[in-house]
Write a protein that holds these residues in place. Sequence first.
Motif, PDB file in Angstrom:
ATOM      1  N   GLU A 120      11.456 -10.944   5.747  1.00 20.51           N
ATOM      2  CA  GLU A 120      10.990  -9.582   6.033  1.00 20.51           C
ATOM      3  C   GLU A 120      11.727  -8.547   5.185  1.00 20.51           C
ATOM      4  OE1 GLU A 120      11.157 -10.399  10.484  1.00 20.51           O
ATOM      5  OE2 GLU A 120       9.656  -8.824  10.304  1.00 20.51           O
ATOM      6  N   MET A 121      13.014  -8.797   4.931  1.00 18.24           N
ATOM      7  CA  MET A 121      13.745  -7.902   4.023  1.00 18.24           C
ATOM      8  C   MET A 121      13.084  -7.946   2.652  1.00 18.24           C
ATOM      9  SD  MET A 121      17.782  -8.680   4.978  1.00 18.24           S
ATOM     10  CE  MET A 121      18.511  -7.553   3.765  1.00 18.24           C
ATOM     11  N   ALA A 122      12.708  -9.135   2.240  1.00 16.93           N
ATOM     12  CA  ALA A 122      12.049  -9.304   0.935  1.00 16.93           C
ATOM     13  C   ALA A 122      10.726  -8.550   0.891  1.00 16.93           C
ATOM     14  CB  ALA A 122      11.824 -10.791   0.654  1.00 16.93           C
ATOM     15  N   ALA A 123       9.933  -8.690   1.958  1.00 18.31           N
ATOM     16  CA  ALA A 123       8.611  -8.056   1.986  1.00 18.31           C
ATOM     17  C   ALA A 123       8.720  -6.542   1.869  1.00 18.31           C
ATOM     18  CB  ALA A 123       7.867  -8.449   3.253  1.00 18.31           C
ATOM     19  N   ALA A 124       9.781  -5.963   2.452  1.00 17.37           N
ATOM     20  CA  ALA A 124       9.967  -4.505   2.355  1.00 17.37           C
ATOM     21  C   ALA A 124      10.119  -4.091   0.892  1.00 17.37           C
ATOM     22  CB  ALA A 124      11.189  -4.077   3.166  1.00 17.37           C
ATOM     23  N   GLU A 125      10.721  -4.960   0.087  1.00 17.83           N
ATOM     24  CA  GLU A 125      10.922  -4.643  -1.336  1.00 17.83           C
ATOM     25  C   GLU A 125       9.594  -4.573  -2.086  1.00 17.83           C
ATOM     26  OE1 GLU A 125      14.043  -4.107  -2.300  1.00 17.83           O
ATOM     27  OE2 GLU A 125      15.300  -5.236  -0.922  1.00 17.83           O
ATOM     28  N   ILE A 126       8.690  -5.501  -1.768  1.00 16.49           N
ATOM     29  CA  ILE A 126       7.455  -5.488  -2.562  1.00 16.49           C
ATOM     30  C   ILE A 126       6.518  -4.381  -2.119  1.00 16.49           C
ATOM     31  CG2 ILE A 126       5.938  -7.132  -1.353  1.00 16.49           C
ATOM     32  CD1 ILE A 126       5.702  -8.279  -4.427  1.00 16.49           C
ATOM     33  N   VAL A 127       6.661  -3.922  -0.888  1.00 16.50           N
ATOM     34  CA  VAL A 127       5.891  -2.753  -0.446  1.00 16.50           C
ATOM     35  C   VAL A 127       6.347  -1.540  -1.275  1.00 16.50           C
ATOM     36  CG1 VAL A 127       5.498  -1.170   1.486  1.00 16.50           C
ATOM     37  CG2 VAL A 127       5.440  -3.651   1.862  1.00 16.50           C
ATOM     38  N   ASN A 128       7.661  -1.435  -1.490  1.00 14.09           N
ATOM     39  CA  ASN A 128       8.198  -0.362  -2.322  1.00 14.09           C
ATOM     40  C   ASN A 128       7.738  -0.504  -3.773  1.00 14.09           C
ATOM     41  OD1 ASN A 128       9.600   0.944  -0.293  1.00 14.09           O
ATOM     42  ND2 ASN A 128      11.419  -0.342  -0.565  1.00 14.09           N
ATOM     43  N   TYR A 129       7.730  -1.764  -4.252  1.00 17.79           N
ATOM     44  CA  TYR A 129       7.250  -2.017  -5.608  1.00 17.79           C
ATOM     45  C   TYR A 129       5.856  -1.420  -5.789  1.00 17.79           C
ATOM     46  CZ  TYR A 129       4.674  -4.153  -9.328  1.00 17.79           C
ATOM     47  OH  TYR A 129       3.858  -4.309 -10.409  1.00 17.79           O
ATOM     48  N   ARG A 130       4.965  -1.672  -4.832  1.00 18.63           N
ATOM     49  CA  ARG A 130       3.578  -1.203  -4.942  1.00 18.63           C
ATOM     50  C   ARG A 130       3.517   0.314  -5.049  1.00 18.63           C
ATOM     51  NH1 ARG A 130      -0.064  -1.714  -7.570  1.00 18.63           N
ATOM     52  NH2 ARG A 130       0.239  -3.937  -7.264  1.00 18.63           N
ATOM     53  N   ARG A 131       4.336   1.010  -4.267  1.00 23.46           N
ATOM     54  CA  ARG A 131       4.315   2.475  -4.307  1.00 23.46           C
ATOM     55  C   ARG A 131       4.754   2.990  -5.679  1.00 23.46           C
ATOM     56  NH1 ARG A 131       7.343   5.228   0.492  1.00 23.46           N
ATOM     57  NH2 ARG A 131       6.332   7.019  -0.501  1.00 23.46           N
ATOM     58  N   LEU A 132       5.779   2.354  -6.231  1.00 22.10           N
ATOM     59  CA  LEU A 132       6.293   2.765  -7.538  1.00 22.10           C
ATOM     60  C   LEU A 132       5.293   2.438  -8.635  1.00 22.10           C
ATOM     61  CD1 LEU A 132       9.870   1.459  -6.812  1.00 22.10           C
ATOM     62  CD2 LEU A 132       9.347   3.867  -7.310  1.00 22.10           C
ATOM     63  N   ALA A 133       4.662   1.251  -8.538  1.00 21.08           N
ATOM     64  CA  ALA A 133       3.679   0.849  -9.547  1.00 21.08           C
ATOM     65  C   ALA A 133       2.475   1.787  -9.505  1.00 21.08           C
ATOM     66  CB  ALA A 133       3.250  -0.603  -9.326  1.00 21.08           C
ATOM     67  N   ASP A 134       2.053   2.161  -8.305  1.00 23.04           N
ATOM     68  CA  ASP A 134       0.920   3.087  -8.172  1.00 23.04           C
ATOM     69  C   ASP A 134       1.256   4.447  -8.782  1.00 23.04           C
ATOM     70  OD1 ASP A 134      -0.569   1.156  -6.933  1.00 23.04           O
ATOM     71  OD2 ASP A 134      -0.343   1.955  -4.899  1.00 23.04           O
ATOM     72  N   ARG A 135       2.498   4.886  -8.588  1.00 22.34           N
ATOM     73  CA  ARG A 135       2.908   6.180  -9.140  1.00 22.34           C
ATOM     74  C   ARG A 135       2.929   6.115 -10.677  1.00 22.34           C
ATOM     75  NH1 ARG A 135       2.692  11.400  -9.616  1.00 22.34           N
ATOM     76  NH2 ARG A 135       4.623  12.390 -10.330  1.00 22.34           N
ATOM     77  N   LEU A 136       3.419   5.012 -11.207  1.00 26.10           N
ATOM     78  CA  LEU A 136       3.429   4.842 -12.662  1.00 26.10           C
ATOM     79  C   LEU A 136       2.007   4.903 -13.211  1.00 26.10           C
ATOM     80  CD1 LEU A 136       6.182   2.109 -13.038  1.00 26.10           C
ATOM     81  CD2 LEU A 136       6.150   4.303 -14.250  1.00 26.10           C
ATOM     82  N   ALA A 137       1.096   4.183 -12.526  1.00 30.41           N
ATOM     83  CA  ALA A 137      -0.304   4.174 -12.962  1.00 30.41           C
ATOM     84  C   ALA A 137      -0.869   5.588 -12.922  1.00 30.41           C
ATOM     85  CB  ALA A 137      -1.117   3.209 -12.093  1.00 30.41           C
ATOM     86  N   ALA A 138      -0.517   6.338 -11.858  1.00 35.23           N
ATOM     87  CA  ALA A 138      -1.015   7.709 -11.719  1.00 35.23           C
ATOM     88  C   ALA A 138      -0.477   8.604 -12.848  1.00 35.23           C
ATOM     89  CB  ALA A 138      -0.616   8.282 -10.359  1.00 35.23           C
TER      90      ALA A 138
END
Lengths: 217, 217
Positions: free
Chosen positions: A47-65
């Motif tokens: 679950e600690m790991a999963a929290a990291e990839i949720v953050n990854y998605r937010r950062l990747a989406d911002r980069l794309a934006a």
Amino acid sequence: MSVPTAPGTAVTDLLGLVALGELLAFERMAADARLAPDLSRRAALGEMAAAEIVNYRRLADRLAALGVPPEEAMGPYVEPLQAYHDSTEPRDWAEAVTKAYVGDAITDDFIREIAGALDEPDRRLVLDVVHESRYAEFAAAEIRMAVEADPRVAGRLSMWGRRLVGEALSQAGRVAAADRGALTALIAQGDRTDVQALFRQMTGAHTARMAAVGLNN
Amino acid sequence: MSVPTAPGTAVTDLLGLVALGELLAFERMAADARLAPDLSRRAALGEMAAAEIVNYRRLADRLAALGVPPEEAMGPYVEPLQAYHDSTEPRDWAEAVTKAYVGDAITDDFIREIAGALDEPDRRLVLDVVHESRYAEFAAAEIRMAVEADPRVAGRLSMWGRRLVGEALSQAGRVAAADRGALTALIAQGDRTDVQALFRQMTGAHTARMAAVGLNN
């Protein structure tokens, strides 16, 4: 709290570095979960790991934006970050939770330090990526429990902690070398005058955290 | 839509089986992400993995609320489920996405089948665990792309798909043997009359899914 606008490249470089850090931390924690002594702890690290990839998605989406493909922003940092993880593969559960405890906290210190040089919404986004304290508490409790069960473990984990920081600093040097200049300029915009000063401040905080779980730096 | 109340043990056995399935699927997908040809695909499989552990937490919380430690409910199924994953470790990206595509769908079929025998709120909870279609679409697109790039891959992946199902059925037999009787009774409460009929129905659906991505069963 108005701060000078960081140059666009610096922001996307930074988001790329943090995004890649999240992606690799996810993978390594997920892999380390298999070292857990029981299914509950195994799931907790997962679950600690999963929290990291949720953050990854937010950062990747911002980069794309911002018009930058996440791959491109992360690219320069793949080698040093991967090398850090490859050179610090935990051999058992105590080493795995110590790595999570140390690594998460150093990442958080770094993020808090540079967030000050960012404008909104990136400042808020990056601060949101800071780990929830319950994860650090879980890891700290596991380390204390391992040390209580066998006091000799403290020596081994102290040495492991020093190795983690040593490898992190060594790879941080390579991150700075891989950087196209904008990222280090961004760091220099903060309270600290240079990257070396930031490192010194971060290692000081690390020493205090190690002491909090009964380990020496 | 009223259904006969399943015995308490059957419900917690079932929740334990599904919870463990989620936990192990999380770990294996997270590990398989390293086979990805680029960082975006690597992150995509990681995100599929993270969705599994979010589901795990919901199921574990429900087990705890029912007074059963998740570990205890999952215990009987660790060996067969772990054996399935250990015997089907993908060698490359095409095998990894095929495993995710096949495994997720078979799990979903199984869940939909038995949900009918559950009362609320467990019926709803278990149906919520069914995978989002965007994950299957991602995996299907990756398989089609691999086959288009090299038509010989179709033969290899078809054989891989048969092996996945063969191992799954073999381990399903061990799950049934490990079961304390309540779970198979629960399955028999559904439309199908027995476990064998359920397996036949599930392999039929699998054949159709393989054809949809250009593979043979």
